[in-house]
Design a protein around this motif. Structure first.
Motif, PDB file in Angstrom:
ATOM      1  N   SER A  57      -7.148  -1.049  -4.392  1.00  0.00           N
ATOM      2  CA  SER A  57      -6.059  -0.097  -4.179  1.00  0.00           C
ATOM      3  C   SER A  57      -4.706  -0.787  -4.294  1.00  0.00           C
ATOM      4  CB  SER A  57      -6.189   0.582  -2.822  1.00  0.00           C
ATOM      5  OG  SER A  57      -6.055  -0.348  -1.780  1.00  0.00           O
ATOM      6  N   ILE A  58      -3.712   0.041  -4.581  1.00  0.00           N
ATOM      7  CA  ILE A  58      -2.324  -0.397  -4.686  1.00  0.00           C
ATOM      8  C   ILE A  58      -1.494   0.593  -3.874  1.00  0.00           C
ATOM      9  CG2 ILE A  58      -0.359  -0.702  -6.239  1.00  0.00           C
ATOM     10  CD1 ILE A  58      -2.393  -1.362  -8.464  1.00  0.00           C
ATOM     11  N   SER A  59      -0.656   0.092  -2.979  1.00  0.00           N
ATOM     12  CA  SER A  59       0.241   0.947  -2.199  1.00  0.00           C
ATOM     13  C   SER A  59       1.478   1.249  -3.025  1.00  0.00           C
ATOM     14  CB  SER A  59       0.653   0.259  -0.904  1.00  0.00           C
ATOM     15  OG  SER A  59      -0.458   0.052  -0.079  1.00  0.00           O
ATOM     16  N   VAL A  60       1.865   2.538  -3.058  1.00  0.00           N
ATOM     17  CA  VAL A  60       3.030   2.945  -3.838  1.00  0.00           C
ATOM     18  C   VAL A  60       3.983   3.764  -2.982  1.00  0.00           C
ATOM     19  CG1 VAL A  60       1.800   2.897  -6.034  1.00  0.00           C
ATOM     20  CG2 VAL A  60       1.885   5.015  -4.742  1.00  0.00           C
ATOM     21  N   LYS A  61       5.267   3.721  -3.372  1.00  0.00           N
ATOM     22  CA  LYS A  61       6.298   4.527  -2.711  1.00  0.00           C
ATOM     23  C   LYS A  61       6.472   5.867  -3.407  1.00  0.00           C
ATOM     24  CE  LYS A  61       9.022   0.568  -1.204  1.00  0.00           C
ATOM     25  NZ  LYS A  61      10.317  -0.115  -1.304  1.00  0.00           N
ATOM     26  N   SER A  62       6.375   5.860  -4.745  1.00  0.00           N
ATOM     27  CA  SER A  62       6.572   7.072  -5.533  1.00  0.00           C
ATOM     28  C   SER A  62       6.149   6.788  -6.970  1.00  0.00           C
ATOM     29  CB  SER A  62       8.040   7.502  -5.500  1.00  0.00           C
ATOM     30  OG  SER A  62       8.849   6.489  -6.081  1.00  0.00           O
ATOM     31  N   GLY A  63       6.164   7.835  -7.790  1.00  0.00           N
ATOM     32  CA  GLY A  63       5.842   7.661  -9.194  1.00  0.00           C
ATOM     33  C   GLY A  63       5.432   8.959  -9.839  1.00  0.00           C
TER      34      GLY A  63
END
Length: 80
Positions: A57-63
Motif C-alpha cells: 500500500s501507498i498512503s496518499v493525500k489526494s489525486g
C-alpha cells in the motif's frame, strides 16, 4: 491488469497487479481485471494493490485515477 502510480517526484509503482483498492470521495472502491472505465478523484487514504499473494500500500493525500482497458493510471500526492 497494469497499474501505474505516479507522483510529482516520479514513478511510485508500475507493473501487473491482481487488484487495486483506491480511496475516493464516495468511499474506497476495488478494481479488478476488465473493470468498467472510470475517471475519479482520489481522497486521502491508502492505495492498496495485490501482486500474486503479496499486498502493498501507498498512503496518499489526494489525486485522480483513469481506468480503462485493464490499465489503471493513478496520479497522486503521496504522504511523506
Amino acid at each position: 491488469m497494469n497499474l501505474s502510480i505516479v507522483a510529482p517526484s516520479g514513478s511510485l509503482f508500475n507493473g501487473e497487479v491482481n487488484s487495486v483498492k483506491l480511496p475516493s470521495p464516495l468511499g474506497p472502491f476495488q478494481v479488478c481485471a476488465n473493470h468498467a472505465p472510470i475517471l475519479s478523484s482520489l481522497t486521502a487514504g491508502q492505495i492498496t494493490y495485490t501482486v500474486g499473494s503479496t499486498t502493498s500500500s501507498i498512503s496518499v493525500k489526494s489525486g485522480f485515477t483513469s481506468i480503462a482497458d485493464n490499465q489503471v493510471m493513478v496520479v497522486c500526492k503521496p504522504v511523506n
